[in-house]
Each structure stands twice: as structure tokens, then as C-alpha cells.
Design an enzyme around this catalytic site. Sequence first.
Site, mmCIF file in Angstrom:
data_model
loop_
_atom_site.group_PDB
_atom_site.id
_atom_site.type_symbol
_atom_site.label_atom_id
_atom_site.label_comp_id
_atom_site.label_asym_id
_atom_site.label_seq_id
_atom_site.Cartn_x
_atom_site.Cartn_y
_atom_site.Cartn_z
ATOM 1 N N THR A 112 114.672 69.696 -82.343
ATOM 2 C CA THR A 112 114.606 68.216 -82.774
ATOM 3 C C THR A 112 114.677 67.455 -81.646
ATOM 4 O OG1 THR A 112 116.970 67.811 -82.909
ATOM 5 C CG2 THR A 112 116.067 68.797 -84.985
ATOM 6 N N SER A 114 116.461 65.600 -80.320
ATOM 7 C CA SER A 114 117.950 65.693 -79.621
ATOM 8 C C SER A 114 118.744 66.945 -79.515
ATOM 9 C CB SER A 114 118.932 64.830 -80.515
ATOM 10 O OG SER A 114 118.842 65.211 -81.746
ATOM 11 N N CYS A 115 118.128 67.941 -79.836
ATOM 12 C CA CYS A 115 119.010 69.202 -79.816
ATOM 13 C C CYS A 115 118.966 69.937 -78.255
ATOM 14 C CB CYS A 115 118.536 70.241 -80.688
ATOM 15 S SG CYS A 115 117.058 71.186 -80.409
ATOM 16 N N GLY A 116 119.848 70.923 -78.270
ATOM 17 C CA GLY A 116 119.935 71.548 -77.047
ATOM 18 C C GLY A 116 120.234 73.139 -77.176
ATOM 19 N N GLU A 221 121.265 71.394 -71.865
ATOM 20 C CA GLU A 221 119.654 71.686 -72.001
ATOM 21 C C GLU A 221 119.061 70.639 -70.864
ATOM 22 O OE1 GLU A 221 115.877 71.803 -74.955
ATOM 23 O OE2 GLU A 221 117.416 70.218 -75.331
#
Length: 275
Positions: A112, A114-116, A221
Site C-alpha cells: 500500500t 504506507s506499508c513496509g 523500509e
Amino acid sequence: MGRVTERRRVVRIRNGGAGVRPDTLVAEEPLEIRLNGKPLAITMRTPGDDFALAVGFLVSEGVLGAASDVQAVTYCEGATADGSNTYNVVNVQLAAGVPVPDITLERNVYTTSSCGLCGKASLDAVRTATRFPGIAADPVRVPAEVLSAMPDRLRAAQKVFDRTGGLHAAGLFTAQGELLDLREDVGRHNAVDKIVGRAYRSGGLPLPGAVLLVSGRASFELVQKAVMAGIPVLAAVSAPSSLAVDLALESGMTLVGFLRGPDMNIYAGEERITL
């Protein structure tokens, strides 16, 4: 090609009164990244610099090192039932003889904005996958007063943010405070991938002596992406995560958080920041 901004109807309430007007919003569309024609990942991004985003992503996954590793980067036609080009599917074709390594790094192939990455196992994966392991020996020094001026310079250059208020930014600086490049995107990691991808496509990797500044927090990330691009200093205007600090320490990177005016917290590599 998709637009960076779009207009939508909005009801605005100000001082107890309501009115209808159009509002400018940042565009968000999916981008599917293919490697040698095979689907690899889908990310939600702001359209623009899609080729840089794709190759920057592959640099951070350890697939690409030298600019000669890529034969071509193209938009894929036929991505829809009627065969039209949505400009939301990019294929990166590797040059002949370039191996396709394991590119998972403990990651799902859907990300997404904002994910990592997650998990201690990823620390070893990043350390062994990077093509530019010389960060720890980078002798760069950045005066604290130069670093403290970078957020204002980054914000002043955010043209799309001025119109929408809804974008993250990543800026690449010299140790003397010169802004070399800036990219905006709905996703922090996408903005960094675009920075790295543009440097890759111009033959500019690794990036010794460079400072990467991000407008939000410093996730694992983002540290990973900086390490994979050979960037020795990462600064963020907000907080880092614990795993981000762990990776910075293990990699010999300088990690700065809560960079706001003259104030900052240095979580790793404090010897590079001079007073």
C-alpha cells in the site's frame, strides 16, 4: 497518462456557513510492476515518474545495480479487456544475462502507499542483498545548521503539496544543503523509489555523500531503500521505528529523526553530524 491531481466537489463549512466548490485532490492510482513480463508487485501511487518508481523499487529489492542491467522499461498495452493502455502497468525488461534473484525480502507482492517490510529476518536480507555495502566507510560530514535548513527547503519546493496538502516528499541533498532532486507521492516509499530510480537511470548510483530527507516518519523500509542505494544519511521530520534504527546501526548509516528547525534526534551515526 494519469494526472497528478484531480478535481472533486466538496462542501466547505467556514464560520458557520456552507458552500459548494471544487477542490483539488492528489491522484492515487494502482501501478503494477512487472519484471521480464511477469507480475511482481502492485503499489498505490501518484502517477508520474512511473519508470523511475519501477526501477527504484527493483534497486531496493536488490535486483538492479548497474544501469546496464536494464534493457527497456515500457508501459504495457492490453492491460484492460478492450486492450487499451491504462499507463498503470510497467514492465522492466532485464538485459540479457542479468539474473533474476530472489526478490521477496520477506515481502508480500502487494504494497500500500504506507506499508513496509517486517521482521528481524529482513535485516540480514538487506545486508546481504545490497550492491553498495560501503555506507559505513562514507566520510561525509553534515553541519547541523545545514541539516536543520533542509526541511524548509524541501517544503518550499513541494509544488503539488501546495495545491493539495496531501503528498509526501523525498528530497536528495548534498552535504552542503543543495537540493539535487525532489519527488512527491501519496506514498513515502514511492517518493523515495522515484528519487532512487531517477539516480539509477542517470547512472548515478551509489550516492556517496548524499542526504535523503523524507517528509514523514522513518520506517524500516525507507532505511532499507537508502541502504540499497548507497545513501549514507537519512533524515526525517518525524519519528523512526525501532527496526529502522536497528538497520541503520547495522549498516553504518546516519539516521536523524524529528528534524524540526535547529532541533533533531540522532539515532545512529552521530559522528557525521557536526556542531
